[in-house]
Design a protein around this motif. Structure first.
Motif, PDB file in Angstrom:
ATOM      1  N   TRP A  31      81.309  50.834  93.915  1.00 38.93           N
ATOM      2  CA  TRP A  31      81.412  49.749  92.939  1.00 38.93           C
ATOM      3  C   TRP A  31      81.983  48.473  93.561  1.00 38.93           C
ATOM      4  O   TRP A  31      81.624  47.369  93.153  1.00 38.93           O
ATOM      5  CB  TRP A  31      82.241  50.196  91.735  1.00 38.93           C
ATOM      6  N   LYS A  32      82.826  48.596  94.549  1.00 38.64           N
ATOM      7  CA  LYS A  32      83.378  47.406  95.196  1.00 38.64           C
ATOM      8  C   LYS A  32      82.301  46.615  95.946  1.00 38.64           C
ATOM      9  O   LYS A  32      82.497  45.451  96.280  1.00 38.64           O
ATOM     10  CB  LYS A  32      84.510  47.798  96.156  1.00 38.64           C
ATOM     11  N   ASP A  33      81.155  47.250  96.211  1.00 33.78           N
ATOM     12  CA  ASP A  33      80.052  46.600  96.917  1.00 33.78           C
ATOM     13  C   ASP A  33      79.057  45.918  95.978  1.00 33.78           C
ATOM     14  O   ASP A  33      78.138  45.233  96.445  1.00 33.78           O
ATOM     15  CB  ASP A  33      79.280  47.627  97.762  1.00 33.78           C
ATOM     16  N   LYS A 295      96.977  42.310  94.974  1.00 32.69           N
ATOM     17  CA  LYS A 295      97.041  43.435  95.902  1.00 32.69           C
ATOM     18  C   LYS A 295      98.296  44.267  95.667  1.00 32.69           C
ATOM     19  O   LYS A 295      98.286  45.494  95.823  1.00 32.69           O
ATOM     20  CB  LYS A 295      96.992  42.898  97.342  1.00 32.69           C
ATOM     21  N   GLU A 296      99.376  43.591  95.273  1.00 32.77           N
ATOM     22  CA  GLU A 296     100.615  44.302  94.991  1.00 32.77           C
ATOM     23  C   GLU A 296     100.586  44.983  93.629  1.00 32.77           C
ATOM     24  O   GLU A 296     101.137  46.070  93.448  1.00 32.77           O
ATOM     25  CB  GLU A 296     101.796  43.314  95.039  1.00 32.77           C
ATOM     26  N   ASN A 300      93.788  49.458  93.003  1.00 32.53           N
ATOM     27  CA  ASN A 300      92.531  49.145  93.690  1.00 32.53           C
ATOM     28  C   ASN A 300      92.084  47.729  93.320  1.00 32.53           C
ATOM     29  O   ASN A 300      91.221  47.539  92.462  1.00 32.53           O
ATOM     30  CB  ASN A 300      91.436  50.142  93.334  1.00 32.53           C
ATOM     31  N   PRO A 301      92.663  46.714  93.963  1.00 34.32           N
ATOM     32  CA  PRO A 301      92.317  45.326  93.628  1.00 34.32           C
ATOM     33  C   PRO A 301      90.893  44.948  93.997  1.00 34.32           C
ATOM     34  O   PRO A 301      90.386  43.926  93.536  1.00 34.32           O
ATOM     35  CB  PRO A 301      93.332  44.516  94.443  1.00 34.32           C
ATOM     36  N   TYR A 302      90.228  45.772  94.820  1.00 28.94           N
ATOM     37  CA  TYR A 302      88.842  45.488  95.204  1.00 28.94           C
ATOM     38  C   TYR A 302      87.883  45.685  94.026  1.00 28.94           C
ATOM     39  O   TYR A 302      86.721  45.306  94.110  1.00 28.94           O
ATOM     40  CB  TYR A 302      88.417  46.367  96.376  1.00 28.94           C
ATOM     41  N   LEU A 303      88.369  46.289  92.932  1.00 30.13           N
ATOM     42  CA  LEU A 303      87.529  46.505  91.758  1.00 30.13           C
ATOM     43  C   LEU A 303      87.751  45.452  90.668  1.00 30.13           C
ATOM     44  O   LEU A 303      87.246  45.595  89.560  1.00 30.13           O
ATOM     45  CB  LEU A 303      87.784  47.906  91.181  1.00 30.13           C
ATOM     46  N   LEU A 304      88.477  44.402  90.991  1.00 28.53           N
ATOM     47  CA  LEU A 304      88.619  43.296  90.042  1.00 28.53           C
ATOM     48  C   LEU A 304      87.319  42.500  89.994  1.00 28.53           C
ATOM     49  O   LEU A 304      86.692  42.253  91.019  1.00 28.53           O
ATOM     50  CB  LEU A 304      89.766  42.381  90.457  1.00 28.53           C
ATOM     51  N   GLY A 305      86.905  42.116  88.793  1.00 25.75           N
ATOM     52  CA  GLY A 305      85.673  41.349  88.631  1.00 25.75           C
ATOM     53  C   GLY A 305      85.958  39.854  88.698  1.00 25.75           C
ATOM     54  O   GLY A 305      86.514  39.280  87.762  1.00 25.75           O
ATOM     55  N   THR A 340      82.477  36.355  99.300  1.00 19.83           N
ATOM     56  CA  THR A 340      83.046  36.710 100.606  1.00 19.83           C
ATOM     57  C   THR A 340      84.519  37.091 100.532  1.00 19.83           C
ATOM     58  O   THR A 340      85.176  37.197 101.565  1.00 19.83           O
ATOM     59  CB  THR A 340      82.877  35.549 101.602  1.00 19.83           C
ATOM     60  N   THR A 341      85.042  37.288  99.332  1.00 23.11           N
ATOM     61  CA  THR A 341      86.434  37.698  99.164  1.00 23.11           C
ATOM     62  C   THR A 341      86.481  39.005  98.385  1.00 23.11           C
ATOM     63  O   THR A 341      85.510  39.375  97.709  1.00 23.11           O
ATOM     64  CB  THR A 341      87.252  36.620  98.427  1.00 23.11           C
ATOM     65  N   PRO A 342      87.584  39.746  98.430  1.00 17.87           N
ATOM     66  CA  PRO A 342      87.663  41.029  97.731  1.00 17.87           C
ATOM     67  C   PRO A 342      87.429  40.872  96.229  1.00 17.87           C
ATOM     68  O   PRO A 342      87.854  39.896  95.610  1.00 17.87           O
ATOM     69  CB  PRO A 342      89.097  41.492  98.018  1.00 17.87           C
ATOM     70  N   GLY A 343      86.775  41.859  95.653  1.00 15.67           N
ATOM     71  CA  GLY A 343      86.451  41.833  94.233  1.00 15.67           C
ATOM     72  C   GLY A 343      84.947  41.916  94.019  1.00 15.67           C
ATOM     73  O   GLY A 343      84.163  41.783  94.966  1.00 15.67           O
ATOM     74  N   ILE A 344      84.565  42.153  92.782  1.00 15.35           N
ATOM     75  CA  ILE A 344      83.153  42.270  92.420  1.00 15.35           C
ATOM     76  C   ILE A 344      82.718  40.968  91.756  1.00 15.35           C
ATOM     77  O   ILE A 344      83.170  40.658  90.652  1.00 15.35           O
ATOM     78  CB  ILE A 344      82.938  43.443  91.440  1.00 15.35           C
TER      79      ILE A 344
END
Length: 511
Positions: A31-33, A295-296, A300-305, A340-344
């Motif tokens: 999902w992070k992708d 991130k703190e 799983n902050p990579y799943l933030l939209g 190009t930054t973390p998140g969806i």
């Protein structure tokens, strides 16, 4: 013959100089992708005129004709831009003029303006054929004023007493008040809780959808969402729950992550994004500060939209228009950051054509497919890069440089390093990176504009035009391959000799 000869000679050189940028080994998509295209069903595309019985295109608060068939007809359009998932506003049967889907009458029926249940199943199947996921907006907080439950004497305890929300910092008021005057469901009632969970599970089993966008999460108790998430996750492996919470406090939002909701619409970042890219020469540093905070706060902050606008906000294009700026460059820079930054990334329909719009319902205009493709082509390009290079979706993030709108940051994943430069200023900018930032004696190969920067004395000098961005990947230096050239020269000489002999033989035969 001559044309063939020239082509033959050029092929080795073309192969030699067309050095590909190899992505890290491709793993199974997570999902992070993903990259999500968020659309309002009624305002996207009218594919079936037989369900247009109360359509009024002159009334922005009436149905405009968009439907399931219209989405099916445009799935290739969405996929070609690089989107891997679509998110739809609620599709359930709604009150009169409930074009947006949030005034639900029946959780087990589709809205008749959108099409049948079978047509929606077809939509999901067609999306899956294209390797695209489908997310539905699910409303568990309230129903429409015309719901049969409202006047059912046996269901009076299904609702909280009618009260307006006065103090938006009072959690009890948020959970018990009538949001926008709509009948507020009492999720603490076991019958209500079980009904909502059963309905949500039914749609998964019946249609094979892949996720829910959960509307107004913080207007229902955390305990309800814990039970909801636990039961929903049993129905389908890797089913995704994306929560919507209108708050800029990550720690407040994170309590619902502990209840089992996977990711959240990133409102803490959104306001800073809109400010940063609405006009040039705005510092981008705050964007990276929010990332460190997220991130703190989140497991799983990579799943933030991450998003620029949606159906509840003024469109981002309006900010550019208000600043007397062309919206195209504003959108390109903003989307480059999102991709190009973390998140969806969640891109609201019409953003690809810089659709304008003020407050609701002006931000929900009907989509126009007859438009200039420049921004669409750009989105397609960055979407392709995001899909191919895992450092852009899974990598660490480190800010290397930022000054009044010029930012350079690095992302690393396994053996892949990407460096992104965004120039949101009124002038061309030069940024020098050293071996403290990235490995020396290599080169940065840009895949947006074709820029190549080689390391010289341990330094990389990036030069970026105003309102431009570049996505670089760190590679080995390219140069002359002497053994290859020797072999190549021998091949060419042999071929030339072959042509000479063949021509002489041809003359003898003809005589």
């Amino acid at each position: 013959m001559k044309k063939f000869f020239v082509t033959y000679i050029l092929i080795p050189f073309l192969l030699f100089y067309a050095v590909p940028i190899e992505a890290a080994e491709k793993e199974q998509r997570k999902w992070k992708d993903e990259t999500i295209y968020f659309l309002m069903v009624d305002r996207f595309n009218d594919g079936d005129t037989t369900n247009n019985f109360t359509v009024d295109v002159n009334d922005p608060e009436a149905y405009q004709g968009g439907d399931f068939q219209g989405i099916i007809d445009k799935l290739d359009y969405i996929k070609d831009m690089g989107f891997t998932a679509i998110c739809l506003t609620p599709i359930f049967d709604n009150d009169k003029k409930g074009y947006h889907g949030y005034w639900i009458k029946d959780f087990y029926k589709t809205e008749e303006h959108f099409g049948s249940l079978d047509k929606f199943k077809e939509l999901v199947k067609e999306a899956h054929k294209r390797n695209m996921k489908v997310i539905l907006d699910f409303v568990a907080n309230h129903v429409g004023l015309k719901s049969e439950w409202v006047n059912d004497p046996d269901k009076q305890d299904w609702f909280h007493d009618k009260k307006e929300i006065i103090n938006w910092n009072n959690q009890k008021e948020l959970e018990n008040g009538w949001l926008n005057g709509l009948p507020d469901l009492a999720q603490e009632n076991p019958e209500v809780k079980n009904y909502l969970i059963d309905a949500a599970k039914w749609w998964i089993k019946e249609t094979d959808i892949d996720g829910y966008r959960l509307h107004a999460v913080n207007h229902a108790p955390v305990s309800f969402w814990a039970d909801f998430a636990k039961e929903i996750k049993k129905e389908k492996q890797d089913f995704f729950l994306l929560g919507e919470i209108w708050s800029i406090e990550p720690t407040y939002i994170a309590q619902y992550e502990k209840a089992g909701i996977d990711g959240f619409v990133d409102y803490p970042l959104n306001g800073h994004l809109r400010t940063a890219f609405a006009k040039p020469d705005q510092s981008l540093e705050r964007l990276f500060t929010v990332w460190e905070t997220n991130k703190e706060a989140f497991e799983n902050p990579y799943l933030l939209g991450t998003f620029m606008d949606n159906h509840d906000t003024v469109r981002f294009t309006r900010a550019a228009v208000n600043n007397n700026l062309h919206p195209g460059p504003r959108w390109k820079l903003a989307l480059t950051y999102l991709y190009t930054t973390p998140g969806i990334p969640i891109v609201y329909y019409g953003s690809e054509i810089a659709l304008d719009g003020g407050k609701d319902p002006d931000n929900r205009r009907i989509m126009d497919f007859r438009t200039d493709k420049e921004l669409i082509d750009y989105i397609s390009k960055i979407g392709e890069l995001r899909d191919k290079h895992p450092s852009l979706t899974r990598g660490t993030m480190e800010l290397l440089y930022e000054k009044k709108g010029m930012a350079v940051y690095k992302r690393e994943y396994e053996n892949e390093t990407s460096v992104i430069a965004i120039n949101n200023t009124k002038k061309s900018q030069k940024v020098t990176l050293t071996d403290k930032d990235i490995d020396a004696d290599k080169e940065l190969r840009g895949l947006l504009n074709g820029d190549v920067v080689q390391s010289e004395n341990g330094e990389y000098n990036l030069i970026i035009d105003r309102d431009e961005a570049e996505i670089y990947f760190l590679t080995e230096k390219t140069g002359l391959n002497i053994p290859f050239l020797v072999i190549l020269g021998g091949v060419i000489a042999a071929f030339i000799l072959f042509l000479i002999l063949a021509r002489k033989k041809g003359r003898k035969t003809s005589s």
